[in-house]
Structures are given as C-alpha cells and as structure tokens.
Design an enzyme around this catalytic site. Sequence first.
Site, mmCIF file in Angstrom:
data_model
loop_
_atom_site.group_PDB
_atom_site.id
_atom_site.type_symbol
_atom_site.label_atom_id
_atom_site.label_comp_id
_atom_site.label_asym_id
_atom_site.label_seq_id
_atom_site.Cartn_x
_atom_site.Cartn_y
_atom_site.Cartn_z
ATOM 1 C CG HIS A 13 39.902 37.431 46.375
ATOM 2 N ND1 HIS A 13 38.816 37.397 47.217
ATOM 3 C CD2 HIS A 13 39.450 37.975 45.221
ATOM 4 C CE1 HIS A 13 37.762 37.887 46.586
ATOM 5 N NE2 HIS A 13 38.125 38.246 45.365
ATOM 6 C CD GLU A 66 39.596 40.806 47.542
ATOM 7 O OE1 GLU A 66 40.261 40.901 46.502
ATOM 8 O OE2 GLU A 66 38.356 40.848 47.565
HETATM 9 O O1 TA6 Z 1 38.050 41.214 44.733
HETATM 10 C C1 TA6 Z 1 36.792 41.616 44.371
HETATM 11 C C2 TA6 Z 1 36.399 40.938 43.074
HETATM 12 O O2 TA6 Z 1 37.305 41.257 42.062
HETATM 13 C C3 TA6 Z 1 34.972 41.361 42.760
HETATM 14 O O3 TA6 Z 1 34.887 42.224 41.659
HETATM 15 C C4 TA6 Z 1 34.207 40.073 42.652
HETATM 16 O O4 TA6 Z 1 33.750 39.769 41.434
HETATM 17 C C5 TA6 Z 1 35.120 39.090 43.321
HETATM 18 O O5 TA6 Z 1 36.425 39.527 43.228
HETATM 19 C C6 TA6 Z 1 34.996 37.605 43.047
HETATM 20 O O6 TA6 Z 1 35.521 37.230 41.828
HETATM 21 P P1 TA6 Z 1 35.401 35.732 41.336
HETATM 22 O O7 TA6 Z 1 36.092 35.691 40.003
HETATM 23 O O8 TA6 Z 1 36.109 34.854 42.356
HETATM 24 O O9 TA6 Z 1 33.946 35.405 41.263
#
Ligand code: TA6
Length: 298
Positions: A173, A273
């Site tokens: 990510h 990501e």
């Molecule tokens: O990768 C995108 C995502 O899944 C979004 O939907 C967003 O919520 C982000 O990741 C961050 O997630 P987190 O659980 O780290 O707040």
Amino acid sequence: MQANLATLLATIPEMSFCSSVDLYGGDEPGLPLLQIQSELGSATIALQGAHLLSFIPAGGRELLWLSPKAVFAAGKAIRGGIPLCMPWFGRHPDGLPAHGFARTSNWDVCEVEILSDAAIKVVLELSDSAASLALWPHAFVFRLEVTVGRELSLQLVVENCSDTAAVFSQAFHSYLAVPDVNETLIHGLDGCTYVDSLLEGHPRHLQAGDLQMQALTDRVYLDVPAEQVIKHSAGQIKVSSDTHCTIVWNPWEDAAKMADVGQGNHTGFVCVERGDVLDHAVSIAAGGVYRATMSLSE
Ligand code: TA6
C-alpha cells in the site's frame, strides 16, 4: 531477535536500531525501527508490520510519504510508507480489521546481508500466533525480503503451512511522496479496467490516458502492465511489480476527517499500490506458496 543476529547487526555499521521517538517524536515508548544507510540508498523499516517508512536513493529524493501526524503505537497502523495489507485487502465482510493484521503485527528480523553490489538485504518474518489464528485460521509464514540499493526491492513470500487452502489477497500500500498531487500524473494504466470503490455497486470503467486525480479517488485497476510511472513536478517515481492490480487512492478533502492525515496534507502523496485483490485474490493450497514483488525507483 536471535542473539547471533543481534551480534551480527552490531558489526554492520550501515544498519542500526532506534526508536520512532528519536526519529519522528511522539509519545514514548514508540516503535522499534531499523535504519539502513548504504552508499546506494537509505531506508527505514518499522518492525511492526515490516513497514517501510522511508527510502531515499543516494543523491535522490525521498520516495515515500510519511504523514506528519503518523502515530507510532503498538497495534496501530502507521499512516504512510508501505503498509503490507494482508491476508486480506480492504474491509473484511465479517468486520475484522481492515487490510488484515500483518501491518499491525510485530515481525522478526531474521537475515541481513550486504550484497556484492553494496546493496543491503534484510529479511523479516511473521508467523501465526493465537491472535492471528483467531482472525485467519491458517498456520503461515509471511516473509518479506527488502533490498535497499539504487532502487527499493520488496519480495513477499507467503507460505500456507496449514492443511486447508487459504483465501488470500494482498497489497503493497505505497504512499508515494509528490510535491503536489494536483500536478501529478499516473502513467501506465491507459486502457485498463478499474473498479470504482466509491460508487454504489462498485461499477467498472475503462481508463483513458494518464490518470490525474482531482478529487477523492479510490480505484482498483485490474490486469495492469508491470510498470506505472508517477510523473510529478520534481521528477518521477517508477513502480514495478509482478502482481495483477494497481490500487489508486487519495482521500482529498476527507484527509481533514482522518486524525493521522490532517487537513491539506493529502497534497503530498499519491497511493499507487500493487497487489493481488478482488478478481485476483488467490487460494493458496495447503502447503502452497504465494510470491509477489514490487520495486520503486526514480
Ligand atoms: O487502498 C485504498 C484503501 O483501501 C482506501 O479504501 C482507504 O480507506 C485506504 O486504503 C486507507 O485505509 P486505512 O485502513 O489505512 O485507513
């Protein structure tokens, strides 16, 4: 960490441990970090999550964004860098922690090596525990090999040590540092189908040309080319991977509602990501192995 590894690390001046409090401030006790400084580049890794927080190629710029409001506390996901989302990506249908437990678990450093080209390799591992088995009913070994050279290379190996097949998805990510998201293009997604995670029913569309985010964006691109290039006002970042998906996210005005991002701070990053999610989630056979790589460079 094994005593012999601690002794070995003490003999490698390019590597050292510190606390997140020393580097980034915040409340004691913070989290343990491993710092790597080679002639080719430098990196910082939090042992919680095997989480890359910084990578700077020698003579280059920081490629990873770490939130100025990131919190370094046991069991809390760190905002920025490269969280490893697994063994599931995103929300869990049964309300288990979003993006899995790998990013909030303590990994062990199990190997370190200086390679012949002066790059430094560190291997971190996480295996099942009573806490993980309560969330995901499989014995496993997650292994992340990090090579810090002119580029940052990550190699993930997931071994299903249980006697049943494991449904698995994952993403690196990456929060990539850019001078201004408003002047940033993501190249390498033209013609790909994407799932818009923000819209009811998660409709699928086709990407035309480069992507320039202009508002809250949360998409999963499927069957993407190996490389995306993030072009910004101070240069570029190349993201390469053998995985099948690219997730693109920026919270835009929602940053103000996120205590560990903060109003206006969304301009300093794009999340691009790489991973295997949605249609590309896998079933790892009993005793089977899943592998994925990602590298970042200027
Ligand atoms: O990768 C995108 C995502 O899944 C979004 O939907 C967003 O919520 C982000 O990741 C961050 O997630 P987190 O659980 O780290 O707040």
